[in-house]
Design an enzyme around this catalytic site. Sequence first.
Site, PDB file in Angstrom:
ATOM      1  N   GLU A 135       0.829  -1.211   0.000  1.00 31.96           N
ATOM      2  CA  GLU A 135       0.000   0.000   0.000  1.00 31.96           C
ATOM      3  C   GLU A 135       0.865   1.264   0.000  1.00 31.96           C
ATOM      4  O   GLU A 135       0.551   2.244  -0.674  1.00 31.96           O
ATOM      5  CB  GLU A 135      -0.924   0.030   1.230  1.00 31.96           C
ATOM      6  CG  GLU A 135      -1.996  -1.029   1.228  1.00 31.96           C
ATOM      7  CD  GLU A 135      -2.978  -0.874   0.086  1.00 31.96           C
ATOM      8  OE1 GLU A 135      -2.620  -1.255  -1.046  1.00 31.96           O
ATOM      9  OE2 GLU A 135      -4.093  -0.386   0.317  1.00 31.96           O
ATOM     10  N   THR A 188      -5.713   7.112  -5.031  1.00 31.91           N
ATOM     11  CA  THR A 188      -5.735   7.311  -3.572  1.00 31.91           C
ATOM     12  C   THR A 188      -4.701   8.336  -3.137  1.00 31.91           C
ATOM     13  O   THR A 188      -4.947   9.161  -2.251  1.00 31.91           O
ATOM     14  CB  THR A 188      -5.473   5.958  -2.876  1.00 31.91           C
ATOM     15  OG1 THR A 188      -6.535   5.072  -3.226  1.00 31.91           O
ATOM     16  CG2 THR A 188      -5.429   6.095  -1.367  1.00 31.91           C
TER      17      THR A 188
HETATM   18  N1  HSE Z   1      -8.311   4.704   4.109  1.00 33.24           N
HETATM   19  C1  HSE Z   1      -7.774   4.939   2.806  1.00 33.24           C
HETATM   20  C2  HSE Z   1      -8.191   6.318   2.342  1.00 33.24           C
HETATM   21  C3  HSE Z   1      -8.323   3.903   1.886  1.00 33.24           C
HETATM   22  O1  HSE Z   1      -9.354   6.648   2.518  1.00 33.24           O
HETATM   23  O2  HSE Z   1      -7.349   7.050   1.826  1.00 33.24           O
HETATM   24  C4  HSE Z   1      -7.841   4.036   0.476  1.00 33.24           C
HETATM   25  O3  HSE Z   1      -6.945   3.033   0.194  1.00 33.24           O
END
Ligand code: HSE
Length: 323
Positions: A135, A188
Amino acid sequence: MKYPSGTSIRTFAPASVSNLNCGFDILGFALEKPGDVVDLQLNDSKEVSLKEITGDNGLLPTSVEKNTASAVVKLYLEQTGINQGVAVSVHKQMPLNSGLGSSAASSVAALLGINTLMGNQLSLSELLPLAMEGERLACGNAHADNVAPALFGGLVLIRNNQTADIVSIPIPDSLWVAIIHPDVSIPTREARKILPEMIPLRDAVVQWGNVAGLIAGFYRNDPGLISRSLHDVVVEQHRSARIPFFGEMRQAAIHEQALGFGISGSGPTVFAFCTSHAIATAVTTRISALLSQGDVSHQTFVSMINPRGAEVLEILQPEHLTH
Ligand code: HSE
């Protein structure tokens, strides 16, 4: 048992919905569908290679170090001190940059595959920090709210991302999820940059009341409490503007008796919790009509929460060893 060179494995890891509105970076659950499939084949090269990527429209990085699936396999082999060649193939079966934990599904499927081939040298909990590194590679931040549900299944609370302290939360009976993915791309990494560093105390009080209420609602199997708690006063206001017809989609979901509606992860996918399959289908049908009227292409899914997480689909050993 470590499998011999030539063995191949096919694994699946599910998409996931993270945040659940009030639980930014600390809550997530796995879906039955969609998900990613990863194939690994052991060879004698002593190198990790990226053999094939399908279903990504050419958008994913093709270097071993930058692709999350191959990168985490490499990390796994480094961490366990195993000198093993392996060819990685990634089959994307869900939209990229969608808010459905696409990078997480690929990393988790790849890690389950290599760990199985290496005779389960690590526990699932030990795989989690490696998946979180995937990630970090994908979006710059090592959060666990997609990788943990993709790995373990179910509904997961990340009590602490730094220590990867994971708590499995009971799944209420008959909870269905309507998923709608409007066809726009929101990386993201970018969706995190627009968030404020600081939030007012009054918003924090509302938010942690909702998080606590949501967790209590899951434990008590209390749809009313889940519904009252499924609100976000911190993140949604900054991210929803990039999602076409966000307000109208929420109205449509609530009109169809959804318990609540919100952004899945960093969007643009949205989700609604519903108390039956019929309600979840009515939500996706109504929102689909709305998006079609607005000329927004989209996909919809209706799913329950997937309690199993990542799975081995097939292991094929070289023929000369099986006869
Ligand atoms: N919690 C993360 C966000 C999830 O909202 O940025 C996205 O991968």
